[in-house]
Design an enzyme around this catalytic site. Structure first.
Site, PDB file in Angstrom:
ATOM      1  N   PRO A  57      69.291 -49.543 -35.892  1.00 46.69           N
ATOM      2  CG  PRO A  57      70.304 -51.030 -37.343  1.00 46.69           C
ATOM      3  CD  PRO A  57      69.079 -50.188 -37.179  1.00 46.69           C
ATOM      4  CD  GLU A  58      69.791 -45.393 -31.420  1.00 49.01           C
ATOM      5  OE1 GLU A  58      70.514 -44.840 -30.556  1.00 49.01           O
ATOM      6  OE2 GLU A  58      68.552 -45.481 -31.307  1.00 49.01           O
TER       7      GLU A  58
ATOM      8  CE  LYS B 226      71.969 -43.049 -35.576  1.00 50.32           C
ATOM      9  NZ  LYS B 226      70.553 -42.696 -35.795  1.00 50.32           N
TER      10      LYS B 226
ATOM     11  CG  ASN C   8      63.678 -42.526 -30.835  1.00 52.82           C
ATOM     12  OD1 ASN C   8      63.679 -41.366 -30.440  1.00 52.82           O
ATOM     13  ND2 ASN C   8      62.583 -43.256 -30.886  1.00 52.82           N
TER      14      ASN C   8
END
Length: 398
Positions: free
Chosen positions: A2-3, A54, A189
């Site tokens: 999760p971002e 985040k 990412n």
């Protein structure tokens, strides 16, 4: 993993499902979780949420009507004893929130908030984390080591980056600096791959060489400013905003198969088999197109697309499924006419094979009873039995 967009969607999900819902009792932590327990117990309370990069904050507000008095006996003044607790979550590799009936509570639910028992069915808001890399703290403060949010604090985010370009952190490759949450809070990412791809810059060039150009051109904080190449800092805001617009299937109660695969169609670079990939200096895989850049690791390794981890290419799957459906549905009249005949023949053959069970004894019996003359006249069957008998006889004589 999760971002930033996923945590924002989680915060939106919590505020939606917990609106006008009353919770009660203790907050239950699973036995296997290594995080600290949440010391909270209120007869009734409500839940709300906010997000920053985040990190996600869950706020518990006590709604009981308990009132205490302070001061002397004659001049007592009422003082509210309502409590408030802020819990800050970090999702790790697989964290998410679910709102389900208690009987359907997820087996990897590690922190649970229950509605009143009088509610039928009783519901539970759970922090689900199968891989257990997620964490929470009850301090209520955002991590001081993280910078402004790329989504909600764009102006502060841009200023924080441009004012620190002379620091050693920005001498590293741009693909590695984008994961530094001190300056790019919310980028992960898959987002860095999409941002670098759209910016049209090699992933392994120094971050300062890329970002100093933005400062030299005098680009304002206005996201509508047009440059020869897309502004990388603007992309750090607009690309995550596109993911928010997809309305992730993780938290959409009424999600359809189309919304569940919208994210796969949206990705242009990340896990695309047409793109190149290299493992950076931190062991993370970066997907890109074209040259890697002068700061690429020596003898850089690329990773093959594992079947288990390989994302499902939505367009390819959609095309393949549509072709299969067309082959099954669209048939010519000739095929439709021949199919019943083929089925009828196959049934006859199957019935015959059921009646006659071919064994070695039955074959031998048939050969013994048949005359040599009949076997000789047959075109397809060769008479090998006499030869076999003579061989057996010679062997017996020896």
């Amino acid at each position: 993993m999760p971002e930033g967009p996923e945590l924002h969607l989680a915060s939106r999900f919590i505020n939606t499902v917990c609106k006008n819902v009353v919770f009660s009792g203790r907050v239950l932590k699973s036995e296997v979780s290594k995080n600290d327990p949440v010391n909270w117990c209120a007869s009734t309370y409500t839940i709300s949420s906010t997000c920053r990069g985040k990190e996600l904050k869950v706020t518990l507000d006590d709604t009981t009507n308990a009132v205490a008095y302070s001061g002397k006996a004659k001049t007592k003044t009422p003082v509210s004893t309502k409590k408030r607790l802020d819990i800050v979550f970090r999702f790790g590799m697989s964290g998410q929130f679910q709102f389900t009936p208690v009987k359907n509570m997820h087996k990897h639910a590690h922190l649970n908030f229950f509605t009143k028992a009088s509610n039928k069915p009783q519901m539970v808001l759970s922090f689900v984390d199968p891989r257990r890399f997620g964490s929470w703290t009850c301090s209520g403060d955002w991590d001081a080591g993280r910078g402004p949010c790329v989504l909600l604090e764009y102006d502060k985010f841009r200023e924080n980056v441009l004012q620190n370009l002379t620091k050693p952190a920005f001498k590293k490759p741009i693909c590695e600096v984008l994961l530094n949450q001190k300056y790019f809070n919310g980028i992960g990412n898959y987002l860095r791959a999409e941002i670098i791809y759209r910016a049209g810059v090699p992933p392994f060039v120094s971050a300062s060489s890329v970002l100093e150009l933005l400062e030299q051109t005098g680009a304002k904080n206005d996201k509508k400013t047009k440059l020869e190449k897309p502004d990388l800092l603007v992309l750090c805001n607009t690309v995550p905003s596109e993911v928010l617009g997809l309305g992730g299937p993780w938290y959409d109660v009424d999600a359809t198969p189309e919304t569940k695969t919208a994210f796969g169609r949206w990705l242009q670079c990340y896990y695309n088999p047409d793109m190149r990939n290299l493992v950076d200096h931190n062991g993370r895989t970066i997907w890109f197109k074209g040259e890697a850049g002068p700061l690429a690791p020596k003898g850089g390794k690329s990773r093959k697309m594992d079947g288990k981890r390989k994302r499902k290419m939505e367009t390819a799957n959609a095309d393949s499924t549509s072709k299969k459906q067309k082959k099954l549905v669209v048939k010519t009249e000739e095929e439709s006419n021949t199919k019943p005949r083929i089925l009828a023949k196959s049934k006859q053959i199957s019935q015959k094979t059921k009646k006659f069970r071919i064994t070695r004894n039955s074959v031998k019996k048939c050969i013994d009873t048949a005359s040599r003359s009949n076997l000789a006249r047959s075109k397809n069957v060769q008479c090998k039995q006499p030869r076999r008998k003579t061989r057996l006889a010679k062997a017996a004589m020896k």
